[in-house]
Design a protein around this motif. Structure first.
Motif, PDB file in Angstrom:
ATOM      1  N   LEU A   1       0.829  -1.208   0.000  1.00 38.55           N
ATOM      2  CA  LEU A   1       0.000   0.000   0.000  1.00 38.55           C
ATOM      3  C   LEU A   1       0.863   1.258   0.000  1.00 38.55           C
ATOM      4  O   LEU A   1       0.568   2.234  -0.707  1.00 38.55           O
ATOM      5  N   ARG A   2       1.933   1.227   0.785  1.00 40.34           N
ATOM      6  CA  ARG A   2       2.828   2.390   0.827  1.00 40.34           C
ATOM      7  C   ARG A   2       3.531   2.588  -0.522  1.00 40.34           C
ATOM      8  O   ARG A   2       3.567   3.707  -1.060  1.00 40.34           O
ATOM      9  N   LEU A   3       4.064   1.506  -1.084  1.00 45.22           N
ATOM     10  CA  LEU A   3       4.793   1.622  -2.347  1.00 45.22           C
ATOM     11  C   LEU A   3       3.875   2.002  -3.504  1.00 45.22           C
ATOM     12  O   LEU A   3       4.276   2.726  -4.414  1.00 45.22           O
TER      13      LEU A   3
ATOM     14  N   VAL B   1      -1.550  -7.755  -6.786  1.00 48.42           N
ATOM     15  CA  VAL B   1      -2.650  -7.352  -7.669  1.00 48.42           C
ATOM     16  C   VAL B   1      -3.949  -7.236  -6.881  1.00 48.42           C
ATOM     17  O   VAL B   1      -4.702  -6.266  -7.017  1.00 48.42           O
ATOM     18  N   ALA B   2      -4.209  -8.228  -6.027  1.00 43.81           N
ATOM     19  CA  ALA B   2      -5.433  -8.205  -5.211  1.00 43.81           C
ATOM     20  C   ALA B   2      -5.425  -7.038  -4.236  1.00 43.81           C
ATOM     21  O   ALA B   2      -6.464  -6.393  -4.026  1.00 43.81           O
ATOM     22  N   ILE B   3      -4.289  -6.753  -3.638  1.00 47.51           N
ATOM     23  CA  ILE B   3      -4.186  -5.627  -2.701  1.00 47.51           C
ATOM     24  C   ILE B   3      -4.550  -4.324  -3.413  1.00 47.51           C
ATOM     25  O   ILE B   3      -5.328  -3.507  -2.896  1.00 47.51           O
ATOM     26  N   GLN B   4      -3.993  -4.134  -4.600  1.00 46.31           N
ATOM     27  CA  GLN B   4      -4.277  -2.898  -5.332  1.00 46.31           C
ATOM     28  C   GLN B   4      -5.754  -2.818  -5.710  1.00 46.31           C
ATOM     29  O   GLN B   4      -6.400  -1.770  -5.535  1.00 46.31           O
TER      30      GLN B   4
ATOM     31  N   ALA C   1     -10.941  -0.180  -4.697  1.00 43.98           N
ATOM     32  CA  ALA C   1     -12.387  -0.279  -4.512  1.00 43.98           C
ATOM     33  C   ALA C   1     -12.833   0.363  -3.204  1.00 43.98           C
ATOM     34  O   ALA C   1     -13.948   0.902  -3.111  1.00 43.98           O
ATOM     35  N   LEU C   2     -11.962   0.339  -2.198  1.00 43.08           N
ATOM     36  CA  LEU C   2     -12.298   0.892  -0.883  1.00 43.08           C
ATOM     37  C   LEU C   2     -11.859   2.350  -0.722  1.00 43.08           C
ATOM     38  O   LEU C   2     -12.072   2.952   0.324  1.00 43.08           O
ATOM     39  N   GLY C   3     -11.224   2.897  -1.763  1.00 39.95           N
ATOM     40  CA  GLY C   3     -10.769   4.276  -1.687  1.00 39.95           C
ATOM     41  C   GLY C   3      -9.500   4.470  -0.885  1.00 39.95           C
ATOM     42  O   GLY C   3      -9.155   5.604  -0.510  1.00 39.95           O
ATOM     43  N   LEU C   4      -8.770   3.400  -0.639  1.00 40.64           N
ATOM     44  CA  LEU C   4      -7.506   3.502   0.092  1.00 40.64           C
ATOM     45  C   LEU C   4      -6.365   3.925  -0.823  1.00 40.64           C
ATOM     46  O   LEU C   4      -5.336   4.400  -0.353  1.00 40.64           O
ATOM     47  N   LEU C   5      -6.544   3.735  -2.124  1.00 35.35           N
ATOM     48  CA  LEU C   5      -5.600   4.211  -3.132  1.00 35.35           C
ATOM     49  C   LEU C   5      -6.376   5.083  -4.115  1.00 35.35           C
ATOM     50  O   LEU C   5      -7.541   4.799  -4.426  1.00 35.35           O
TER      51      LEU C   5
ATOM     52  N   LEU D   1      -8.802  -4.914   4.953  1.00 39.44           N
ATOM     53  CA  LEU D   1      -8.728  -3.555   4.404  1.00 39.44           C
ATOM     54  C   LEU D   1      -9.993  -2.758   4.723  1.00 39.44           C
ATOM     55  O   LEU D   1      -9.938  -1.543   4.892  1.00 39.44           O
ATOM     56  N   THR D   2     -11.120  -3.436   4.808  1.00 44.98           N
ATOM     57  CA  THR D   2     -12.380  -2.770   5.163  1.00 44.98           C
ATOM     58  C   THR D   2     -12.332  -2.279   6.604  1.00 44.98           C
ATOM     59  O   THR D   2     -12.724  -1.150   6.915  1.00 44.98           O
ATOM     60  N   ASP D   3     -11.838  -3.148   7.490  1.00 42.06           N
ATOM     61  CA  ASP D   3     -11.703  -2.756   8.893  1.00 42.06           C
ATOM     62  C   ASP D   3     -10.707  -1.628   9.018  1.00 42.06           C
ATOM     63  O   ASP D   3     -10.930  -0.636   9.718  1.00 42.06           O
ATOM     64  N   ASN D   4      -9.548  -1.808   8.327  1.00 33.71           N
ATOM     65  CA  ASN D   4      -8.509  -0.766   8.261  1.00 33.71           C
ATOM     66  C   ASN D   4      -8.194  -0.175   9.614  1.00 33.71           C
ATOM     67  O   ASN D   4      -8.059   1.043   9.779  1.00 33.71           O
ATOM     68  N   ASP D   5      -8.094  -1.022  10.649  1.00 29.08           N
ATOM     69  CA  ASP D   5      -7.763  -0.544  11.982  1.00 29.08           C
ATOM     70  C   ASP D   5      -6.316  -0.104  12.041  1.00 29.08           C
ATOM     71  O   ASP D   5      -5.446  -0.688  11.413  1.00 29.08           O
ATOM     72  N   SER D   6      -6.058   0.913  12.800  1.00 24.26           N
ATOM     73  CA  SER D   6      -4.684   1.350  13.020  1.00 24.26           C
ATOM     74  C   SER D   6      -4.247   0.913  14.407  1.00 24.26           C
ATOM     75  O   SER D   6      -5.053   0.554  15.242  1.00 24.26           O
TER      76      SER D   6
END
Length: 289
Positions: A165-167, A222-225, A230-234, A283-288
């Motif tokens: 995600l960072r890269l 590929v799946a991560i991207q 789709a979730l708006g994280l990228l 990724l939906t939970d996206n807890d920090s």
């Protein structure tokens, strides 16, 4: 109340174990700073003070490449530390759940590895974890559950998902290894399986647990991207190229195909979801932290 002593509380699995703490468990969770598993006297002393029914060893030296130049440290934690946890469990009459890895195998098998497959590690990390398995078996026999897993990720700590995600935000394109196969495993699902295993005293010996399905690191990226877009994280997609392991040399060799046979653990604990479903949920939970 079941009294559970957890080593490795700050790791990905330890973090998830604490988040999912059952109401029936009294937990003492200790980080590496609080409990050095390479110190037998300290570990036995902690166990003697707490009197656990179950010890979970989620502590490990996991720097695969660095282990090639720090073999003494890797063995002190992964072999000797595992043995110290087993001794403490024996002294207290407690069960031990010890986490291990697909890296105990060389990855040359074209089908999933059964639990009784011969250990053939390729590097120091895998060899030190294999040695730890041997030690806990020698000390505890049937009172230990060795749970091998693979490709673990979570919202906590350093892992492939967070790195990708960072890269993907920083780079214009990425090359990702496509000739190493495994099963991505969300630490949350693994933690839930560990808690279920803790309630099943007859579930012991060497067992395997990962999420269902198989992927290459390239497939995983590929799946991560796709899921992150789709979730708006990228905010944008970048080209991903599949590369050979030989194009990305590392100090330690990795198993090319170390998929684990989970049939026994799925039958005992319930099947895990497909890795892509688990990735989407994480990724939906996206807890920090």
């Amino acid at each position: 109340m079941q009294r559970v002593l957890l080593f490795g509380s700050h790791g990905q699995v330890g973090w998830e174990l604490q988040r999912q703490l059952p109401e029936s468990v009294e937990l003492l969770a200790l980080s590496r700073a609080q409990a050095d598993i390479s110190n037998q006297e300290q570990i036995s002393g902690i166990a003697a003070s707490f009197h656990p029914d179950l010890i979970i060893n989620a502590a490990a030296y996991t720097a695969v490449d660095l282990a090639e130049s720090e073999s003494e440290k890797a063995y002190a934690i992964n072999r000797d530390g595992a043995a110290h946890c087993a001794v403490a469990a024996a002294e207290q009459g407690a069960r031990l759940i010890h986490l291990s890895t697909d890296f105990v195998f060389d990855g040359h098998r074209p089908t999933p590895y059964p639990t009784d497959s011969l250990r053939r590690p390729l590097g120091v990390y895998g060899a030190s974890k294999a040695a730890g398995e041997v030690e806990v078996e020698r000390i505890l026999g049937s009172k230990v559950l060795i749970l091998r897993t693979a490709w673990v990720y979570s919202a906590h700590g350093k892992n492939f998902v967070k790195t990708m995600l960072r890269l993907m935000k920083e780079k214009e394109s990425l090359g990702v290894v496509g000739d190493q196969l495994g099963s991505p495993t969300w630490a949350a699902g693994l933690a839930a399986a560990i808690w279920r295993a803790g309630e099943e005293p007859g579930f012991h010996g060497i067992q395997h647990w990962t999420d269902a399905g198989v992927a290459s690191w390239y497939d995983f990226a590929v799946a991560i991207q796709e899921e992150a877009l789709a979730l708006g994280l990228l905010s944008r997609a970048i080209p991903l190229q599949m590369i050979a392991s030989s194009s990305y040399p590392t100090p330690a060799r990795r198993p090319a195909c170390a998929v684990l046979d989970k049939s026994a653990s799925y039958a005992a604990l319930g099947a895990a979801p497909h890795w892509r479903q688990a990735l989407r949920q994480m990724l939906t939970d996206n807890d920090s932290e």
